[in-house]
Motif scaffolding. Structure first.
Motif, short mmCIF file in Angstrom:
data_model
loop_
_atom_site.label_atom_id
_atom_site.label_comp_id
_atom_site.label_asym_id
_atom_site.label_seq_id
_atom_site.Cartn_x
_atom_site.Cartn_y
_atom_site.Cartn_z
N LYS A 185 48.64 20.82 48.21
CA LYS A 185 49.38 20.72 46.85
C LYS A 185 49.11 21.92 46.08
CE LYS A 185 48.69 17.98 42.55
NZ LYS A 185 47.65 17.03 41.84
N LEU A 186 50.33 22.04 45.39
CA LEU A 186 50.41 23.42 44.61
C LEU A 186 51.12 23.06 43.25
CD1 LEU A 186 52.78 25.99 46.13
CD2 LEU A 186 52.73 23.65 46.49
N ALA A 187 51.06 24.05 42.32
CA ALA A 187 52.27 24.22 41.26
C ALA A 187 52.97 25.28 41.35
CB ALA A 187 51.40 24.05 39.81
N ILE A 188 54.22 25.38 41.06
CA ILE A 188 55.18 26.74 40.90
C ILE A 188 55.51 26.72 39.68
CG2 ILE A 188 57.21 27.62 41.79
CD1 ILE A 188 56.42 26.80 44.46
N TYR A 189 55.59 28.35 39.19
CA TYR A 189 56.07 28.53 37.74
C TYR A 189 57.32 29.40 38.04
CZ TYR A 189 51.60 26.88 36.32
OH TYR A 189 50.58 26.09 35.75
N ALA A 190 58.16 29.46 36.91
CA ALA A 190 59.39 30.45 37.13
C ALA A 190 59.64 30.77 35.65
CB ALA A 190 60.64 29.69 37.71
N SER A 191 60.09 32.15 35.51
CA SER A 191 60.75 32.66 34.31
C SER A 191 61.83 33.66 34.41
CB SER A 191 59.40 33.19 33.32
OG SER A 191 58.93 34.22 34.14
N ALA A 192 62.54 33.96 33.51
CA ALA A 192 63.57 34.73 33.48
C ALA A 192 64.02 35.19 32.23
CB ALA A 192 64.75 33.97 34.36
N ASP A 193 64.58 36.32 32.15
CA ASP A 193 65.09 36.78 30.76
C ASP A 193 66.08 35.85 30.17
OD1 ASP A 193 63.48 39.02 30.92
OD2 ASP A 193 65.36 40.29 31.79
N GLY A 194 65.89 35.60 29.17
CA GLY A 194 66.80 34.56 28.19
C GLY A 194 66.56 33.07 28.34
N TYR A 195 65.29 32.74 29.10
CA TYR A 195 65.32 31.38 29.47
C TYR A 195 63.61 31.06 29.03
CZ TYR A 195 69.37 31.07 32.12
OH TYR A 195 70.86 31.08 32.45
N ALA A 196 63.29 29.99 28.76
CA ALA A 196 61.79 29.53 28.73
C ALA A 196 61.30 29.30 30.06
CB ALA A 196 61.60 28.35 27.55
N PRO A 197 60.04 29.45 30.33
CA PRO A 197 59.53 29.17 31.50
C PRO A 197 59.33 27.78 31.95
CG PRO A 197 57.55 29.93 30.06
CD PRO A 197 59.10 30.24 29.09
N ALA A 198 59.26 27.46 33.19
CA ALA A 198 59.11 26.26 33.60
C ALA A 198 57.97 26.10 34.69
CB ALA A 198 60.58 25.76 33.94
N ARG A 199 57.58 24.61 35.08
CA ARG A 199 56.71 24.59 35.90
C ARG A 199 57.06 23.03 36.61
NH1 ARG A 199 50.22 22.82 35.48
NH2 ARG A 199 50.23 21.41 37.43
N GLU A 200 56.99 23.32 38.16
CA GLU A 200 56.90 22.23 39.02
C GLU A 200 56.09 21.69 39.90
OE1 GLU A 200 59.17 19.57 39.05
OE2 GLU A 200 60.50 20.13 37.41
N ASP A 201 55.40 20.61 40.34
CA ASP A 201 54.62 20.54 41.40
C ASP A 201 55.01 20.07 42.53
OD1 ASP A 201 52.48 21.07 39.50
OD2 ASP A 201 52.24 19.00 38.90
#
Length: 934
Positions: A185-201
């Motif tokens: 099991k793990l969690a993955i995060y993402a972010s980019a210029d112009g966007y709010a960050p997000a998370r998915e499991d």
């Protein structure tokens, strides 16, 4: 600017274009800005003004060969940004231009497990030797990062925190990424210029897709509360007001003209908190930022506040990596300040007058004294010094039976006997490439060690830590495996479900996720009987036609064999369609819609479903919520942070129209019991429909305003450092209600004496806490960690700052092996003196020895309004063999009353050894004899 993914069509495209244009302008302005000069008597707040340094080292594999092309990143808790580089052909790396802070250096590479090391960097320091060793055994997770229209986002940063370190990567031009992580099991995060960050499991190996929302932003100015002059070099944080499963604070520092702009925000409500070395301020209520909206013109007033600075020494030298926190309530999880390092000092800025409890932390050490108490009046405290002592260490290696090391095993410790009141015996360590682990900074005492790993299983290990070190190796049995598949009633595979195997034990294995074929594997399973269930976003899916309380399938595991199971769950083929309208009936294009499944006839709360992923309405206001199983749902449409509508009992496959009424507000003035205005307020507004929001106000002379509220009957519950209270008011659609004023109840010191009921002897070492009821709900607990709240040799305790009214007292033995707790509901009169003594409080001591088995009653009970009511009877349990029935009310156990004022005695009385005969007296006058089962 980096290449951006496709953006939303229509109205959203226009919004994003405005945001993008602003962002370029804002960056130019920020680059040209300067900071106002600081008072030389105070330590600098902005670490960016201090000399920067660098961190260098090498990355090698577990065979001591250099790893070229490893991605190495420096991450600090003080900033959202990460600095990343690739290691050269010799495995060497250098991360430059780093502000002074404590960093975690993460390294990841293809086919390897991530690795990490912590480095504390002083101002201007150039640190070398931060080497990392990566072990083999990584598995791949792939996926995509897209925007909410489905377009790919190139060059987004993607990372996954793991037990050995963070795996870090970047998307390609098609929005694809690849990370190498530990299996499971793990969690993955993402972010980019112009966007709010997000998370998915999810789980590895596998595929996980992430979707980013266009950023919102909040801009404004910080001014001096007295003069109105702008203030530069002020740290401003946007704190989410409404709960989320994934949210973190975003911040900026004001320029010379006092201006700030905070970006990368998800749509929602935020409180703006300003901190300077000599000031503190909050926005006047929360600020609503809609989807991709640029909010301007927020004014935050900075009031006088003070600076705390302390040395934290290990012996005669500063402790590396140390920090401290301050809390107003000793037992609260809410931290009022966390220190940052300036040279050899640890500093908290913007501390308002009040009484605080300090928690001192230093890796590998324990604080030599009880948690210090600090009173801030109207002056800085920069002369503080605290000393820590070396803690004891439990260390060893985790290996398989064939002697091979186990990497990534998690070892946790918990105290088995009383340790220092302010100390914690809870530590966690992860085994490295050699299988080595170390639990450091422990007080001497008795501990239980638990090891979790997909490589195998081990029973809990009890140890006695009497010296500075204890060597404890752990050998893992291979463990069993649960393999299976999840399908719906048609036989179609169910991908991306979380599958859990439970047997009611803290040693339950980690969950797994189904792949595209519905298959899953849970490794490292100890022998025993398990119930296997599948869930989507915390909602357990049931067998078709099965009762709500009977999900999953039973399976027996015999280590080291593999057990197979096939889960058949409800098909998720239905949808709810509808539209969202405003008060005039016009479609709303920026509304979000979320959904929660109902149980029986009860509506579900969509305010607290933190794992729900809302969908955005189309430009014509319509929406579709797909992938639903048969049943009834509560649907909520809302503009994030302002205005909403709820439709209950909507069947899957049905349609609904939600109309957002004009939002209202509640405003008033809060005064203390003395009649003076309350200046530091925490206000909770909640309704019977499930709405709940918490807002804080500071320096407003007691004035408050909570905006963008739906219609309904609301309770306004208020907490302040010197008083508490609640008031109820009704709000019709669009009403701007004012004059909702409240005078708070005074606070008292609550004292009492715990005695054993049969012998009248004092009960020692019980950590007491008070849970005041403010209005209709418990407020934050008070005093569990304060030394005076633990009963002394005479059984006496004292809890400060408890309001008049109903309060639930809870006492927990300091010996964690004692399986009981004291509970009692008391009522403090409104005219109580400053110290209110409860007198003697009888306690029933445990009827079983620590570690001994407890008999099973075979029934569950509810505790409402002082009544203990039978809620459920196990048809195969001990209670089912008697005349006890659901709905019966218990008044006594073994002729000892369990209703007020003795309402806290029930649980200790029924916790008895197997074979014990209990007599339950019922409100009907009948008595029931029950023999406790094994």
């Amino acid at each position: 600017m980096r290449r951006r993914g496709l953006v939303i069509a229509g109205a959203i495209l226009a919004i994003i274009a405005i945001v993008v244009a602003w962002r370029c302008t804002a960056r130019d302005r920020e680059t040209a800005s300067t900071h106002a000069p600081r008072d030389a008597a105070r330590l600098p707040l902005d670490r960016r003004a201090q000399p920067h340094g660098s961190i260098a080292g090498t990355v090698r594999d577990d065979r001591d060969a250099p790893l070229a092309g490893a991605r190495v990143c420096a991450a600090s808790t003080k900033t959202d940004d990460r600095r990343c580089v690739a290691s050269d052909p010799r495995g060497a790396y250098r991360l430059g231009d780093l502000a002074p802070a404590t960093y975690t250096i993460h390294a990841s590479a293809r086919t390897f497990l991530p690795g990490s090391t912590d480095v504390t960097l002083s101002a201007g320091e150039h640190r070398s030797g931060a080497d990392l060793v990566l072990a083999r055994g990584g598995v791949e997770v792939t996926g995509t990062v897209t925007d909410i229209s489905g377009g790919p986002i190139a060059h987004a940063r993607v990372w996954s925190p793991t037990t050995t370190g963070d795996a870090d990567g970047e998307t390609d031009d098609a929005g694809r990424f690849s990370l190498w992580v530990p299996r499971g099991k793990l969690a993955i995060y993402a972010s980019a210029d112009g966007y709010a960050p997000a998370r998915e499991d999810g789980s590895a190996p596998g595929t996980i897709d992430l979707q980013l929302t266009p950023e919102s932003s909040i801009a404004g100015v910080v001014v001096d509360a007295k003069t109105g002059e702008p203030r530069g070099d002020v740290h401003v944080t946007a704190e989410p007001v409404e709960p989320r499963s994934f949210a973190h604070d975003h911040a900026d520092v004001t320029d010379a003209s006092g201006h700030f702009r905070i970006t990368r925000l998800l749509p929602g409500r935020y409180a703006l908190v300003a901190t300077a070395t000599d000031g503190f301020g909050r926005s006047d209520g929360s600020v609503l930022a809609a989807l991709a909206q640029q909010v301007d013109g927020v004014v935050v007033k900075l009031h006088a506040a003070y600076q705390i600075a302390a040395r934290i020494d290990a012996g005669d030298t500063p402790c590396p990596g140390a920090w401290f926190t301050i809390r107003r309530d000793a037992s609260s999880d809410e931290v009022d300040g966390t220190s940052h390092r300036v040279g050899d000092l640890h500093v908290i800025d913007g501390v308002v007058p009040g009484r605080y409890v300090v928690r001192v932390r230093c890796p590998g050490h324990v604080h030599a004294a009880s948690a210090p108490e600090l009173v801030i009046e109207h002056a800085d405290r920069t002369d503080l010094r605290w000393t820590v002592e070396p803690g004891a260490t439990i260390a060893g290696h985790i290996r398989r039976r064939d002697g091979t090391p186990v990497t990534g095993a998690v070892v946790t410790s918990s105290a088995r006997a009383p340790i220092a009141i302010d100390a914690s015996g809870s530590r966690t360590a992860t085994s490295d490439a050699t299988g080595g682990y170390a639990l450091t900074g422990l007080p001497r005492g008795s501990y239980r060690l638990r090891v979790t790993s997909t490589a195998g299983t081990a029973p809990p290990i009890d140890v006695e830590l009497t010296g500075p070190t204890l060597a404890q190796d752990v050998v893992l049995d291979e463990g069993g495996t649960i393999r299976g598949v999840v399908v719906d009633a048609r036989g179609a595979p169910m991908p991306r479900l979380e599958v859990t195997a439970t047997r009611g034990s803290s040693l339950d294995p980690d969950p797994a996720y189904t792949d595209d074929t519905g298959a899953f594997t849970i490794a490292g399973v100890a022998s025993g009987d398990y119930v296997v269930t599948a869930a989507r976003r915390s909602t357990v899916l049931h067998r078709p036609g099965a009762p709500e309380g009977e999900p999953g399938e039973r399976v027996h595991v015999t280590s080291p064999q593999a057990a197979s199971v096939r889960l058949v769950v409800e098909a998720e083929t239905l949808a709810i369609r509808g539209s969202v309208r405003d008060a005039a009936g016009a479609p709303i294009a920026d509304a979000w819609i979320t959904i929660a499944r109902e149980t029986g006839t009860a509506a579900a709360s969509t305010y607290w479903d933190l794992d729900a992923r809302p969908v955005l309405a189309r430009t014509n206001g319509t929406f579709e919520l797909g992938g639903l199983a048969a049943g009834f749902y509560t649907v909520r449409a809302f503009r994030k942070g302002g205005g909403d509508a709820i439709a209950e009992h909507v069947p899957a496959g049905g349609t609904t129209t939600l109309q957002l009424a004009t939002a209202g507000s509640i405003a008033g003035t809060i005064t203390l019991a003395t009649g003076a205005p309350a200046d530091d307020l925490s206000i909770t507004v909640r309704s019977d429909a499930g709405f709940r929001r918490v807002e804080r106000f500071y320096g407003t002379d007691g004035r408050y305003a909570v905006r963008d509220l739906p219609e309904g009957m609301f309770e306004v519950a208020v907490e302040a450092p010197t008083g508490r209270g609640a008031i109820t008011t009704e709000l019709v659609a669009g009403q701007q209600r004012t004059g909702v004023d409240l005078r708070l109840q005074a606070l008292v010191t609550l004292t009492g004496t715990l005695v054993e009921r049969a012998s009248d002897r004092p009960v020692v070492g019980i950590r007491m806490r008070a849970e005041p009821v403010i209005g209709t709900a418990p407020a934050r607990s008070l005093a569990a960690d304060e030394p005076r709240a633990t009963t002394d040799d005479g059984g006496h305790f004292a809890i400060d700052r408890v309001p008049a009214g109903a309060t639930k007292l809870v006492g927990l033995p300091r010996d964690p092996r004692a399986r009981w707790q004291f509970e009692r509901t008391v009522r403090i009169p409104d005219d109580a003196p400053a110290t209110y003594d409860l007198g003697k409080l009888p306690v029933v001591l445990p009827r079983v020895e620590p570690g001994a088995p407890v008999g099973k009653l075979g029934a569950r009970f509810t505790h409402d309004d002082g009544r203990i009511t039978v809620a459920w009877i196990d048809p195969k349990g001990a209670a089912a063999k008697t005349a006890l029935r659901v709905g019966d009310v218990v008044t006594a156990v073994d002729r000892i009353g369990v209703v007020a004022p003795d309402d806290g005695l029930f649980e200790p009385l029924i916790a008895a050894p197997p074979g014990t005969t209990l007599e339950l007296l019922l409100a009907s006058g009948n008595a029931v004899q029950i023999v406790l089962a094994p």
